[in-house]
Design an enzyme around this catalytic site. Sequence first.
Site, mmCIF file in Angstrom:
data_model
loop_
_atom_site.group_PDB
_atom_site.id
_atom_site.type_symbol
_atom_site.label_atom_id
_atom_site.label_comp_id
_atom_site.label_asym_id
_atom_site.label_seq_id
_atom_site.Cartn_x
_atom_site.Cartn_y
_atom_site.Cartn_z
ATOM 1 N N ASN A 15 0.869 -1.179 0.000
ATOM 2 C CA ASN A 15 0.000 0.000 0.000
ATOM 3 C C ASN A 15 0.903 1.226 0.000
ATOM 4 O O ASN A 15 1.505 1.563 1.019
ATOM 5 C CB ASN A 15 -0.885 -0.031 1.261
ATOM 6 C CG ASN A 15 -1.705 1.241 1.418
ATOM 7 O OD1 ASN A 15 -1.808 2.043 0.494
ATOM 8 N ND2 ASN A 15 -2.291 1.421 2.595
ATOM 9 N N TRP A 16 0.994 1.866 -1.158
ATOM 10 C CA TRP A 16 1.947 2.982 -1.298
ATOM 11 C C TRP A 16 1.393 4.313 -0.812
ATOM 12 O O TRP A 16 2.080 5.333 -0.858
ATOM 13 C CB TRP A 16 2.429 3.061 -2.751
ATOM 14 C CG TRP A 16 3.299 1.879 -3.109
ATOM 15 C CD1 TRP A 16 3.785 0.953 -2.233
ATOM 16 C CD2 TRP A 16 3.771 1.479 -4.400
ATOM 17 N NE1 TRP A 16 4.535 0.010 -2.903
ATOM 18 C CE2 TRP A 16 4.541 0.308 -4.232
ATOM 19 C CE3 TRP A 16 3.609 2.000 -5.690
ATOM 20 C CZ2 TRP A 16 5.159 -0.351 -5.298
ATOM 21 C CZ3 TRP A 16 4.221 1.344 -6.755
ATOM 22 C CH2 TRP A 16 4.990 0.193 -6.555
ATOM 23 N N LYS A 17 0.146 4.329 -0.410
ATOM 24 C CA LYS A 17 -0.468 5.538 0.161
ATOM 25 C C LYS A 17 -0.184 6.760 -0.722
ATOM 26 O O LYS A 17 -0.081 6.621 -1.937
ATOM 27 C CB LYS A 17 0.019 5.736 1.602
ATOM 28 C CG LYS A 17 -0.123 4.478 2.451
ATOM 29 C CD LYS A 17 0.065 4.731 3.915
ATOM 30 C CE LYS A 17 0.058 3.409 4.665
ATOM 31 N NZ LYS A 17 0.036 3.549 6.089
ATOM 32 N N HIS A 101 -9.448 0.889 4.742
ATOM 33 C CA HIS A 101 -8.185 1.072 5.468
ATOM 34 C C HIS A 101 -8.424 1.997 6.666
ATOM 35 O O HIS A 101 -9.245 2.917 6.593
ATOM 36 C CB HIS A 101 -7.141 1.670 4.520
ATOM 37 C CG HIS A 101 -5.768 1.686 5.106
ATOM 38 N ND1 HIS A 101 -5.355 2.647 5.987
ATOM 39 C CD2 HIS A 101 -4.728 0.828 4.965
ATOM 40 C CE1 HIS A 101 -4.105 2.397 6.355
ATOM 41 N NE2 HIS A 101 -3.703 1.292 5.750
ATOM 42 N N GLU A 103 -6.864 4.413 7.790
ATOM 43 C CA GLU A 103 -6.686 5.852 7.508
ATOM 44 C C GLU A 103 -7.930 6.427 6.835
ATOM 45 O O GLU A 103 -8.292 7.584 7.067
ATOM 46 C CB GLU A 103 -5.424 6.068 6.654
ATOM 47 C CG GLU A 103 -4.165 5.856 7.489
ATOM 48 C CD GLU A 103 -2.952 5.387 6.707
ATOM 49 O OE1 GLU A 103 -2.955 5.469 5.466
ATOM 50 O OE2 GLU A 103 -1.996 4.919 7.350
ATOM 51 N N GLU A 171 -5.376 -5.366 10.362
ATOM 52 C CA GLU A 171 -4.401 -4.300 10.558
ATOM 53 C C GLU A 171 -4.683 -3.591 11.884
ATOM 54 O O GLU A 171 -5.493 -2.645 11.924
ATOM 55 C CB GLU A 171 -4.491 -3.287 9.416
ATOM 56 C CG GLU A 171 -4.176 -3.862 8.060
ATOM 57 C CD GLU A 171 -3.553 -2.819 7.143
ATOM 58 O OE1 GLU A 171 -2.439 -3.056 6.682
ATOM 59 O OE2 GLU A 171 -4.159 -1.765 6.933
ATOM 60 N N GLY A 177 2.255 2.050 10.737
ATOM 61 C CA GLY A 177 3.176 3.178 10.626
ATOM 62 C C GLY A 177 3.863 3.537 11.921
ATOM 63 O O GLY A 177 4.470 4.609 12.032
ATOM 64 N N SER A 217 3.362 -2.402 10.331
ATOM 65 C CA SER A 217 4.817 -2.406 10.562
ATOM 66 C C SER A 217 5.471 -3.743 10.209
ATOM 67 O O SER A 217 6.420 -4.154 10.865
ATOM 68 C CB SER A 217 5.141 -1.999 12.002
ATOM 69 O OG SER A 217 4.692 -0.668 12.242
ATOM 70 N N GLY A 238 2.804 -1.163 4.296
ATOM 71 C CA GLY A 238 2.877 0.257 3.969
ATOM 72 C C GLY A 238 4.322 0.684 3.780
ATOM 73 O O GLY A 238 4.922 0.492 2.719
ATOM 74 N N GLY A 239 4.910 1.233 4.839
ATOM 75 C CA GLY A 239 6.250 1.822 4.769
ATOM 76 C C GLY A 239 7.286 0.957 4.060
ATOM 77 O O GLY A 239 7.992 1.427 3.145
HETATM 78 C C1 PEP Z 1 -0.794 0.021 6.056
HETATM 79 O O1 PEP Z 1 -0.956 1.237 5.999
HETATM 80 O O2 PEP Z 1 -1.612 -0.735 5.517
HETATM 81 C C2 PEP Z 1 0.367 -0.483 6.791
HETATM 82 C C3 PEP Z 1 0.349 -1.716 7.166
HETATM 83 O O3 PEP Z 1 1.358 0.419 7.009
HETATM 84 P P1 PEP Z 1 2.784 0.100 7.685
HETATM 85 O O4 PEP Z 1 3.312 -1.169 7.063
HETATM 86 O O5 PEP Z 1 3.639 1.279 7.355
HETATM 87 O O6 PEP Z 1 2.553 -0.065 9.149
#
Ligand code: PEP
Length: 257
Positions: A15-17, A101, A103, A171, A177, A217, A238-239
Site C-alpha cells: 500500500n503505497w499511500k 483502510h 486511515e 491491521e 506506521g 509495521s 505500507g512503509g
Molecule cells: C498500512 O498502511 O496498511 C500499513 C500496514 O502500514 P505500515 O506497514 O507502514 O505499518
Amino acid sequence: MVYNPAMRKKLIAGNWKLNNNSLQTGDLIRKIIALTAGISGVDVVVAPVFPFLHAAREAIGSSGIELAAQDVFWEEKGAFTGEVAPSMLADIGCRWAIIGHSERRQYFGETDETVNKKTKAAIKAGVRPIVCVGETLAERESGATEKVIEKQLEGGFRDISEFPMTVIAYEPVWAIGTGKNATSQQAQDVHAFIRGWLKAKRGSDVADVVRILYGGSMKSSNAAELLACPDVDGGLIGGASLIAEDFSAIIRLSVGK
Ligand code: PEP
C-alpha cells in the site's frame, strides 16, 4: 475439509499511500521485478495512487504483479465528483481495491456501511476487495479486540456471499506506521478469530480458502515470523513496501527464499 495451508497461496500487497511521482512509481516496480526474478508461488499486488495506475501497469508488463487501488466508490457513474467506480478500475486492468483502510476510516469518514457498499460494488465489477479491519490501542487494552473485529466483519460483509473473491487484512491500528508490529501470537490469535467467524458464517469450504493478511509495521526483519503463523496468508505492507529491497525481501520470505 481438512486444513491445508497449501490451498492458500501467500499474497504480499504494498500500500503505497500518498507517495511517489509517476517516475518513482515505475522505477519502484522495475526494481521489485528485478529483485524478485525467479520467485514464484506468491501473489504480489501493489497499490499506487490513482493517477499513476497507468504508469504502474506499463512498468509491470508481463511480470505477473497485479494492481490495486487504495480505495473505490460504490456507484457506477453520475454526479459524484472525485470518485472512481470499480468498473473504471477493471477497465484499466486494476483487479484489486483496498477497502476500509484505517486511515480512510479515521480521516475520511469510512464506516462499516460504506465498506459494505464498496465491497459489494467491487465484487460486482470483478475487482477483488482487500477489506481492512483492526482495533485501536484503547480497544485492545480494554479487551474489546474481538468485539471490534466482529462488528467490522459483520457490517463490512453484510449480505455478501462471494467470499472467495475477497481478502481480509487484519491491521491493528496501533501497529500501522508506528514501527511496533503485533507479535506473531497476537496476529495469529486475531487471524484465527477471523477464520472462525468465516467458518461460522459461511462454512469450512469458504473459511479454508479466504486469505487473511497481516498489516502493521511488517518489514523484512519480522516478516518470516509473522508469515509462518498458520492463519497468516500474507501481508499488507505500507512503509516497507516503498523500499524495493525490503518489499522484495518480504516477497522472497513468503515462499521461504
Ligand atoms: C498500512 O498502511 O496498511 C500499513 C500496514 O502500514 P505500515 O506497514 O507502514 O505499518
